[in-house]
Design a protein around this motif. Structure first.
Motif, PDB file in Angstrom:
ATOM      1  N   ASN A  77     -12.441  36.126   9.114  1.00  0.00           N
ATOM      2  CA  ASN A  77     -11.507  37.237   9.986  1.00  0.00           C
ATOM      3  C   ASN A  77     -10.204  37.350   9.655  1.00  0.00           C
ATOM      4  OD1 ASN A  77     -12.050  38.345  12.182  1.00  0.00           O
ATOM      5  ND2 ASN A  77     -12.732  36.473  13.576  1.00  0.00           N
ATOM      6  N   GLN A  79      -7.418  39.871   8.208  1.00  0.00           N
ATOM      7  CA  GLN A  79      -6.888  41.098   7.973  1.00  0.00           C
ATOM      8  C   GLN A  79      -5.827  41.368   6.787  1.00  0.00           C
ATOM      9  OE1 GLN A  79      -5.053  42.733  11.478  1.00  0.00           O
ATOM     10  NE2 GLN A  79      -5.218  44.936  11.314  1.00  0.00           N
ATOM     11  N   LEU A  87       0.231  49.649  10.418  1.00  0.00           N
ATOM     12  CA  LEU A  87       0.251  48.347  11.123  1.00  0.00           C
ATOM     13  C   LEU A  87       1.505  47.150  10.634  1.00  0.00           C
ATOM     14  CD1 LEU A  87      -3.243  47.158  11.918  1.00  0.00           C
ATOM     15  CD2 LEU A  87      -1.492  47.837  13.620  1.00  0.00           C
ATOM     16  N   GLY A 106      -5.225  36.989  13.492  1.00  0.00           N
ATOM     17  CA  GLY A 106      -4.528  37.047  14.748  1.00  0.00           C
ATOM     18  C   GLY A 106      -4.213  38.652  15.037  1.00  0.00           C
ATOM     19  N   SER A 107      -3.503  38.904  15.882  1.00  0.00           N
ATOM     20  CA  SER A 107      -3.092  40.261  15.919  1.00  0.00           C
ATOM     21  C   SER A 107      -1.537  40.482  15.755  1.00  0.00           C
ATOM     22  CB  SER A 107      -3.687  40.933  17.465  1.00  0.00           C
ATOM     23  OG  SER A 107      -2.828  40.301  18.372  1.00  0.00           O
ATOM     24  N   ILE A 108      -1.228  41.408  14.731  1.00  0.00           N
ATOM     25  CA  ILE A 108       0.116  41.714  14.867  1.00  0.00           C
ATOM     26  C   ILE A 108       0.850  42.248  16.065  1.00  0.00           C
ATOM     27  CG2 ILE A 108       1.926  43.066  13.416  1.00  0.00           C
ATOM     28  CD1 ILE A 108      -0.075  43.121  11.175  1.00  0.00           C
ATOM     29  N   PRO A 109       2.018  41.555  16.430  1.00  0.00           N
ATOM     30  CA  PRO A 109       2.441  41.887  17.505  1.00  0.00           C
ATOM     31  C   PRO A 109       3.593  43.411  17.491  1.00  0.00           C
ATOM     32  CG  PRO A 109       3.892  40.042  16.768  1.00  0.00           C
ATOM     33  CD  PRO A 109       2.544  40.302  15.739  1.00  0.00           C
ATOM     34  N   ASP A 110       3.862  43.763  18.364  1.00  0.00           N
ATOM     35  CA  ASP A 110       4.528  45.277  18.285  1.00  0.00           C
ATOM     36  C   ASP A 110       6.025  44.779  17.761  1.00  0.00           C
ATOM     37  OD1 ASP A 110       5.863  47.281  18.718  1.00  0.00           O
ATOM     38  OD2 ASP A 110       5.600  47.732  20.827  1.00  0.00           O
ATOM     39  N   GLN A 194      -3.981  32.642  18.935  1.00  0.00           N
ATOM     40  CA  GLN A 194      -4.395  33.298  20.272  1.00  0.00           C
ATOM     41  C   GLN A 194      -3.252  34.193  20.867  1.00  0.00           C
ATOM     42  OE1 GLN A 194      -5.663  30.083  22.785  1.00  0.00           O
ATOM     43  NE2 GLN A 194      -7.473  29.588  21.433  1.00  0.00           N
ATOM     44  N   CYS A 197       0.152  35.893  15.545  1.00  0.00           N
ATOM     45  CA  CYS A 197      -0.659  35.807  14.400  1.00  0.00           C
ATOM     46  C   CYS A 197       0.151  34.890  13.400  1.00  0.00           C
ATOM     47  CB  CYS A 197      -0.815  37.152  13.931  1.00  0.00           C
ATOM     48  SG  CYS A 197       0.927  38.063  13.554  1.00  0.00           S
TER      49      CYS A 197
END
Lengths: 366, 510
Positions: A77, A79, A87, A106-110, A194, A197
């Protein structure tokens, strides 16, 4: 058949190839795909590396290996975001020697939102940990992304502060993102993923090496608009972060420390050199031109409203406490309450969330 | 010619009667002892022979056989010297056989014919008394200890000659008696250490009071110099006075261990044992080839203080778990299985980290992993048995100057005694005496909570990071606090105070 991202991933996996050489190659060829397609002679013309490194570059150019790596990333999982990817944070792209790509869980924040790095020594004082937590929390209330390194001590406290406000926080590793280092921060790592990232420029499976961390620190400062140094000796990693931040044109804040302590040497030295003095969160907000969110701020809790909600005993005790921890013995002498009653009221105040117990049987206002 | 002399031996802390049979017959001169004697008993041959000779009697040049019945238990120690010598002297008719009938003998002989003290006299005599013996001859130094057994006629002797003359009616020796009332009434205030000496640290003092009231085990956490040891040492001074039965139990254990001197025949103060942290397994729980009581039994009815808890060998601490649960300790060795009582209260102290100042002073820069490792030395199951975990704050200079008069031990003791009384009454139909021993089912029965109380415990768990194992502990401690305040039901304030006494559940050392 592979994307540019994939080729960059290949580039990032070549061991013993410095980040400067990687960027040199990228500059010359224009894209990672072109590096892949070029041959040994051309590469050796661009960069001056040892024979074995050249050999590695050529040897790893196989579809088989590529597939293996890509499936590993999918499986774990993870990226991979190459430098040319949309991104990829702009803040990081503009620094000197940016990583050719980052591995992310996780997800890269803005990152158009303001971000602040909070770093410090692992061998910190409890005070250092407390203020790291506090600053992280207050910055989080103003929607500032907290970046740090998830090391024990100050770093972990900073992440925890952000998590306490359910805010975005980013941890940058000096090892593969699939490895948890230090291992006891496993739970913290999950929470960070959660809410934000974990990032690393090293491929999965890479163990933490001492020389990774100074390089890692340039990413921490690179992802941030400002770096906050809480505690650290004169030669600590925190100062490396501060120097990177300066080179990258980011603001540096230091918290003045006790001059007799070695761990204060770092921040005090930075202050001498002209770093911003950090004693309250608004110091950062002003410099970064962030409008403070009045109604959310911890300190702006309406005192009057609190005290109205309390019983007489509770009010008496609450008024004796301050922002600094006070021991139960002192409270006993100050309030002259019965000890059993005092203990009982303390629990009540704690449950109601007005005060907080800290180590050493001491209490402070939240 | 055969004679039978009554004497005794020990298993654990209980004495039983051993018949010392001596037979002198014609044959080649020799001296045999049978009946599983250990080397100290075997050596008694030489002591007996020499001391009989040096007391002015003729040692018979005949075949002498001594049997220690029952012959299937191991006998140890020099306490058979006197009975064997008396047996021989009876055989050669220096003493009339009829006179020594039904008389119990114990004592070690010296080469000049003197009688020396032995250990374990109280349980020996008590065991003899239970099997119907009414008179005993013991070394003079053990006489007072032996006289603690009510109804036993105790004759203390100095030498072998004295014994012979006594039985031949040449001299008269008065029986040693002990005045129990006097023993118990005199200097009741023998604890030099008093809580009045402790300035500040009121929360720890209060925690100790609660611990004493419910016999909860307590752990005090604090920086060096906070007075942890000082306060723990004062714990016996607030525990209720020993009853005669308790006192006898302790005396038996001390007697077996050879810790009794004639001056204090009866142990009147509650034991306070503070073993060093290098202590071995068998020294802690008891052991040895022939098992002897360890520190847990020596602190029976008293306090076992473990200073610097994490420094103890982990195995030693784990060994404590079973005695703390069962209130007794069973030791199995090749020479038998013995059970010693171990109804004790544990008080332990520790620093929060290796340097001792974590959370108290800026001096500390122990890393989190170091702190975790230090705290991790105490296993969860052991921590589970330490009901109360309280933090002592660092002492400031100002604390020495406070004018508030600290309560003295006897005032605190009164409250503790009252709480003990309530518990005794409440648990008269149960097999427990104190709140600390409540089982989960008994907690349901005796720690009923009202609606408001349930509410507070629920919100405490939600807000304060309490671990699940804390739940029952908090209820038990609340029960004790309620007993201390004399209230029948557990109230909100009792629970709220109990929550403050569960520090390690709260994870703020993290």
């Amino acid at each position: 058949m592979y994307t540019e991202n994939d080729y960059l991933m290949w580039l990032s996996c070549i061991i013993n190839l410095g980040v400067d050489k990687r960027n040199q190659l990228l500059d010359y060829f224009g894209s990672a795909e072109d590096i892949w397609k070029s041959d040994r002679d051309e590469i050796s013309k661009v960069i001056n590396v040892k024979e074995n490194v050249l050999h590695t570059i050529i040897r790893t150019k196989t579809n088989e290996l590529m597939e293996k790596r890509l499936s590993l990333l999918r499986e774990k999982n993870i990226q991979f975001v190459g430098v040319s990817d949309i991104l990829y944070p702009d803040k990081l792209r503009v620094i000197h020697q940016p990583p050719v790509g980052i591995y992310v869980i996780g997800s890269i924040p803005d990152f158009t939102f303001p971000s602040v790095a909070i770093v410090g020594t692992r061998k910190c004082s409890v005070y250092g940990k407390d203020i790291a937590y506090l600053f992280a929390r207050e910055l989080s209330q103003n929607n500032v992304i907290i970046v740090s390194g998830m090391a024990e001590g100050i770093d972990s406290a900073a992440h925890r502060g952000a998590l306490a406000e359910d805010n975005v926080t980013v941890a940058v590793f000096g090892n593969g993102v699939d490895i948890c280092y230090p291992a006891f921060n496993k739970e913290l790592k999950e929470k960070i993923i959660q809410n934000g990232c974990v990032i690393s420029e090293y491929p999965p499976g890479m163990a933490p090496k001492p020389y990774h961390f100074p390089a890692r620190n340039r990413i921490i400062s690179g992802l941030s608009d400002a770096a906050v140094i809480i505690e650290g000796s004169e030669k600590s990693g925190s100062l490396i972060t501060a120097n990177h931040a300066l080179e990258q044109g980011r603001d540096v804040f230091a918290v003045p420390g006790d001059i007799t302590q070695k761990r204060s040497d770092g921040p005090n030295k930075l202050l001498k050199q002209g770093a911003y003095v950090l004693t309250q969160t608004s110091d950062i907000l002003e410099v970064l031109r962030i409008e403070p969110e009045q109604n959310n701020k911890i300190n702006s809790k309406n005192n009057k409203n609190i005290t109205q909600a309390l019983a007489t005993d509770e009010k008496l005790l609450y008024d004796c406490m301050g922002e600094n921890p006070i021991s139960v013995d002192e409270l006993f002498i100050k309030t002259q309450m019965e000890l059993n009653n005092l203990q009982c009221v303390l629990t009540m105040l704690e449950i109601k969330g007005f005060i907080q117990k800290v180590s050493g049987q001491r209490y402070m206002k939240v | 010619m055969l004679s039978k002399i009554i004497s005794g031996a020990l298993t654990g802390i209980d004495g039983y009667v051993v018949e010392t049979e001596v037979d002198i017959s014609q044959g080649l001169p020799c001296f045999e002892i049978v009946g599983l004697p250990d080397s100290a008993v075997k050596e008694s041959k030489d002591r007996v022979r020499t001391s009989i000779k040096n007391s002015g009697f003729n040692f018979p040049v005949k075949r002498i056989t001594v049997n220690l019945a029952p012959a299937n238990t191991r006998k140890e120690g020099p306490s058979f010297d006197l009975p064997i010598a008396i047996g021989i002297l009876t055989c050669i008719e220096e003493i009339n056989n009829q006179n020594v009938k039904g008389v119990f003998f114990t004592g070690e002989l010296s080469l000049d014919g003197g009688v020396k003290p032995v250990s374990g006299v109280l349980p020996l005599i008590y065991g003899a008394f239970k099997s119907g013996i009414k008179k005993c001859i013991v070394p003079i130094d053990n006489a007072e200890e032996a006289a603690l057994v009510k109804g036993m006629e105790v004759i203390g002797v100095r030498s072998l000659n004295e014994v012979v003359e006594y039985f031949n009616g040449k001299i008269n020796i008065d029986a040693t008696t002990v005045n129990y009332d006097k023993l118990f009434s005199e200097d009741n205030n023998f604890y030099e250490a008093d809580f009045a000496d402790v300035k500040g640290q009121d929360n720890v003092k209060r925690a100790l009071e609660i611990a004493a009231a419910g016999l909860h085990n307590i752990l005090i956490i604090g920086p060096p110099g906070a007075g942890k040891t000082m306060m723990a040492k004062r714990l016996p001074s607030i525990l209720p006075d020993l009853t005669f039965e308790e006192s006898m139990e302790i005396t038996k254990i001390y007697s077996v261990s050879g810790f009794l001197k004639n001056k204090n025949a009866l142990v009147k103060r509650r034991p306070f044992r503070a073993p060093h942290h290098t202590i071995s397994n068998s020294a802690m729980v008891g052991g040895g080839r022939i098992p002897k009581p360890g520190e847990v039994s020596l602190s029976h009815n008293g306090v076992l203080f473990l200073d610097e808890l994490p420094e103890f060998n982990r195995n030693v601490l784990e060994e404590l778990r079973q005695p703390l649960e069962d209130r007794q300790v069973t030791i199995s060795r090749i020479n038998g299985t013995m059970t010693f009582p171990a109804n004790l209260m544990v008080a332990a102290s520790m620093n929060p980290c290796p340097c001792g100042y974590y959370g108290y002073s800026e001096k500390c820069s122990c890393s989190q992993s170091k702190v975790d490792k230090y705290l991790g030395k105490i296993s969860g199951p052991l921590l589970d048995r330490l009901d109360i975990q309280v933090e002592a704050s660092a002492v400031n200079y100002d604390d020495f100057n406070v004018s508030i008069k600290a309560e003295n031990s006897s005032t605190i003791k009164k409250r503790v005694v009252a709480a003990h009384k309530i518990q005794k009454e409440r648990y008269k139909n149960e097999n427990i005496y104190f709140n600390s021993a409540l089982s989960a089912a008994q907690i349901e029965k005796y720690c009923k909570l009202g609606k408001a109380e349930k509410e507070i415990i629920k919100s405490a768990f939600e807000r304060l990071n309490l671990s699940a194992r804390a739940y029952h502990k908090i209820l038990k401690i609340s029960r004790t606090i309620a007993d201390l305040s004399g209230s029948e039901n557990i109230g909100v304030s009792h629970i709220a105070e109990a929550i403050q006494l569960r520090n390690l559940d709260r994870k703020f050392l993290k």
